[in-house]
Design an enzyme around this catalytic site. Structure first.
Site, mmCIF file in Angstrom:
data_model
loop_
_atom_site.group_PDB
_atom_site.id
_atom_site.type_symbol
_atom_site.label_atom_id
_atom_site.label_comp_id
_atom_site.label_asym_id
_atom_site.label_seq_id
_atom_site.Cartn_x
_atom_site.Cartn_y
_atom_site.Cartn_z
ATOM 1 N N ASN A 9 9.041 -5.206 -3.402
ATOM 2 C CA ASN A 9 8.005 -4.585 -3.686
ATOM 3 C C ASN A 9 8.152 -3.355 -2.941
ATOM 4 O OD1 ASN A 9 5.728 -3.453 -4.556
ATOM 5 N ND2 ASN A 9 4.165 -4.986 -3.812
ATOM 6 N N LYS A 11 6.339 -0.573 -3.035
ATOM 7 C CA LYS A 11 4.853 0.007 -3.030
ATOM 8 C C LYS A 11 5.090 1.398 -2.896
ATOM 9 C CE LYS A 11 3.340 -4.234 -0.669
ATOM 10 N NZ LYS A 11 2.473 -4.914 0.398
ATOM 11 N N HIS A 96 -1.278 -7.364 -8.319
ATOM 12 C CA HIS A 96 -1.180 -7.260 -6.814
ATOM 13 C C HIS A 96 -2.473 -7.040 -6.127
ATOM 14 C CE1 HIS A 96 0.086 -6.254 -2.710
ATOM 15 N NE2 HIS A 96 1.097 -6.571 -2.978
ATOM 16 N N GLU A 98 -3.513 -5.255 -3.688
ATOM 17 C CA GLU A 98 -3.615 -3.928 -3.586
ATOM 18 C C GLU A 98 -4.211 -2.957 -4.731
ATOM 19 O OE1 GLU A 98 -0.036 -2.919 -1.712
ATOM 20 O OE2 GLU A 98 -0.308 -4.206 -0.256
ATOM 21 N N GLU A 168 0.497 -14.612 -2.963
ATOM 22 C CA GLU A 168 0.561 -13.851 -1.660
ATOM 23 C C GLU A 168 -0.771 -13.954 -1.118
ATOM 24 O OE1 GLU A 168 3.790 -10.555 -2.278
ATOM 25 O OE2 GLU A 168 1.747 -9.711 -3.318
ATOM 26 N N GLY A 174 1.895 -7.394 4.960
ATOM 27 C CA GLY A 174 1.822 -6.376 5.771
ATOM 28 C C GLY A 174 1.268 -6.787 7.110
ATOM 29 N N SER A 214 4.656 -11.039 4.624
ATOM 30 C CA SER A 214 5.440 -10.750 5.840
ATOM 31 C C SER A 214 6.531 -11.913 5.585
ATOM 32 C CB SER A 214 4.493 -11.071 7.201
ATOM 33 O OG SER A 214 3.518 -10.210 7.038
#
Ligand code: PGA
Length: 252
Positions: A9, A11, A96, A98, A168, A174, A214
């Site tokens: 991904n 991003k 996702h 985000e 996730e 991250g 991560s």
């Protein structure tokens, strides 16, 4: 046997030239040494058409990171599932954290996106996962169950088979903080049991459930060795071909 998958991904990283260079490098590496799993790269919209022309789709699948919740029309700035599919992409990431957090994507919006993506023949990588506060309150199981119920459990069993789940934990994305392999396995097994309750054991056994947050070459082997972890959704470590290949090699 369900599919083992390593998906990148990207991003909002890489301009067009950088993205094309990364896709070309990865394509060369994986053509020279066939991976033991399905490999997918999910790129920004603007990369899709060019990257699609460059890669061997029998070695690397291509996906978008999002698509619109409307079919077509006056939605300035949006990109439809049909447009994504027309580039040659086969996948789309939806849900996702985000997108949920920064762009206020609700379960209802995501339900629409999933339906439109499936209608176009796209495979959906559907993300679920709890926040740190939810984990600390031991609510992770309730959160992932509600996310499945809110956006994908309306599907028929046949359509659900086109969904890949990515677990996730938001606190691991991250942050350099990975869930331990035992923590991840525990919730992956729970997710599979919830799918089994809804669609039966056979569908649950066929559903690929990826871990994301991560994930890197150093921890991927331990995570992927767990019975209910079928691969990874990789952010940061998908931005360099060597790092991403290191994770793909965890399936060797
Ligand atoms: P990360 O991101 O690997 O950089 O933690 C994973 C993701 O958000 O898909």
């Amino acid at each position: 046997m369900r599919k083992k998958i390593v998906a990148g991904n990207w991003k909002m990283n890489k301009n067009l030239q950088e993205g094309m260079a990364l896709a070309a490098e990865l394509n060369d590496i994986l053509k020279a040494e066939k991976p033991n799993c399905d490999v997918v790269i999910c790129t920004p919209f603007i990369h899709l058409a060019k990257v699609s022309d460059m890669i061997d789709h029998s070695v690397i699948g291509l996906g978008a990171e999002n698509c619109a919740d409307k079919k077509s029309g006056a939605y300035t700035g949006e990109v439809s599932a049909e447009m994504v599919r027309s580039t040659g992409a086969e996948y789309v990431i939806l849900g996702h954290s985000e997108r949920r957090e920064y762009y206020h994507e609700t379960p209802e919006i995501l339900r629409e996106k999933v339906l439109l993506a499936l209608e176009q023949g796209l495979k959906v990588i559907f993300c679920i996962g709890e926040s740190l506060a939810e984990r600390e309150a031991n609510k992770q199981n309730a959160v992932v169950k509600a996310e499945l119920e809110g956006s994908v459990f309306n599907l028929s069993a046949d359509d659900f088979k086109k969904i890949v789940i990515a677990y996730e934990p938001i606190w691991a994305i991250g942050t350099g903080k990975t869930a331990t392999s035992d923590q991840a396995e525990e919730i992956h097994a729970y997710i599979r049991s919830v799918i089994a309750e809804k669609y039966g054991k056979e569908v649950a056994e066929e559903t690929s459930i990826l871990y994301g947050g991560s994930c890197k070459a150093s921890n991927a082997p331990e995570l992927f060795a767990k019975p209910d972890i079928d691969g990874g959704l990789i952010g940061g470590a998908s931005l360099k071909a060597a790092d991403f290949k290191g994770i793909i090699d965890a399936w060797k």
